[in-house]
Write an enzyme that holds these catalytic residues in place. Structure first.
Site, short mmCIF file in Angstrom:
data_model
loop_
_atom_site.label_atom_id
_atom_site.label_comp_id
_atom_site.label_asym_id
_atom_site.label_seq_id
_atom_site.Cartn_x
_atom_site.Cartn_y
_atom_site.Cartn_z
CG HIS A 180 46.58 -34.04 88.37
ND1 HIS A 180 45.95 -34.32 89.19
CD2 HIS A 180 46.52 -32.70 88.14
CE1 HIS A 180 44.67 -32.91 89.32
NE2 HIS A 180 45.31 -32.14 88.84
CB CYS A 181 44.41 -34.20 82.58
SG CYS A 181 44.53 -32.97 81.80
#
Length: 342
Positions: A180-181
């Site tokens: 997850h960025c």
């Protein structure tokens, strides 16, 4: 030094620290999490309990829930760098007759980067739903080590397909989950990995280009002033030839914002360049960040076997199909029909 200069200096250092800390986000036991936990243990002896609770809640909300904060910081970072580049570096370089195409290159890269950013943040990363679950299960085989058949996600109440993972930020299961960025406020999965790769590449190229142009400008200033052949009087009253340290100090006093911006973009280029190379390695070996991190706990080998002494399972990457096919899979994720051919 005026207030704007001090503010830009503070902003650059804060954003550099955040960029370094968040480069490893996306894994549950990340470098960031370990650093925060270690720091909290040390500070717990001197910080009041109530303040600790408030801080922990704020950090949890910041790093464990989906938020647009880092997107805002992302825009602020680019605005600060490009504002300084436009109002000072570009103007000075234009007066020194730098080639116009070279000066416009950072803006072209910015346009491409923003396009990739929007696509990466808005695209479906590969959300697993009840309607597409049956087809996604058929694409990748279970390796029996990192991904076991029959494991059910307690939140989504569905069997996890191989190479998938539940994202605690978004509360969804993602097909071929990478991480997850926080910078794009979205998961990176099978269907937007190509956009993230291009986003990361253009971001690195932007920082490198701004750093190169700014360095060329400062070198040109030094050459035109003939400063390297001069001398100065030190604190003891002795005449000394100009050294690199004195030269940097002089440039800092003359162009403080430009020098700080240069230091920041050089640091950013090194960090992003290393991370870009790591992502290229993952792409060429057909691994995700999640799989690479989990495989470190099982060890790496060219085969899959049970060790006779401790019965420990040795991990093998069964998804690699050669460099070209691995890279192609990033830009053209396999369909169900392609998955059945394995």
């Amino acid at each position: 030094m005026d207030f704007l200069t001090l503010f830009l200096i503070y902003l650059c250092f804060v954003l550099a620290a955040i960029a370094l800390l968040c480069i490893c986000t996306g894994r549950k036991e990340s470098c960031l999490a370990r650093s925060v936990n270690g720091a909290s243990q040390v500070l717990s002896f001197v910080i009041p309990t109530r303040l600790q609770r408030v801080t922990q809640k704020a950090l949890h909300r910041l790093f464990h829930t989906r938020s647009c904060l880092f997107v805002v910081l992302h825009v602020a970072l680019q605005a600060a760098v490009y504002g300084e580049y436009t109002w000072e570096v570009f103007v000075y370089c234009w007066e020194l007759q730098f080639h116009l195409l070279l000066l416009l290159l950072p803006y072209l890269l910015l346009a491409g980067n923003m396009g990739c950013f929007i696509l990466c943040s808005q695209a479906n990363p590969g959300i697993i739903t009840k309607s597409n679950h049956a087809s996604l299960v058929k694409i990748y085989a279970y390796d029996g080590v990192l991904f076991q058949k029959g494991i059910v996600c307690p939140t989504c109440n569905m069997e996890k397909p191989a190479r998938s993972k539940h994202c605690s930020f978004c509360s969804i299961c993602v097909h071929r989950f990478d991480h997850h960025c926080v910078w794009v406020n979205n998961c990176i999965g099978a269907f937007n990995a190509k956009y993230f790769f291009l986003y990361l590449f253009t971001l690195t190229a932007m920082a490198a280009t701004v750093a190169i142009i700014t360095t060329a400008f400062l070198i040109q200033v030094v050459l035109l002033s003939n400063m390297m052949h001069g001398s100065y009087i030190d604190d003891q009253g002795q005449e000394r030839a100009v050294e690199i340290l004195f030269l940097i100090q002089h440039l800092f006093m003359t162009f403080p914002r430009i020098v700080f911006m240069l230091g920041f973009v050089i640091l950013l280029t090194l960090v992003l360049g290393a991370y870009c190379c790591f992502n290229l390695y993952l792409a060429l070996t057909n691994q995700t960040s999640n799989e690479w991190y989990k495989s470190r706990r099982h060890g790496c080998s060219h085969y899959l076997a049970l060790q006779p002494h401790d019965r420990r399972v040795v991990y093998k990457n069964i998804y690699s199909k050669g460099v070209w096919m691995n890279l192609k899979e990033i830009f053209k994720p396999p369909t169900v029909l392609e998955g059945k051919k394995k």
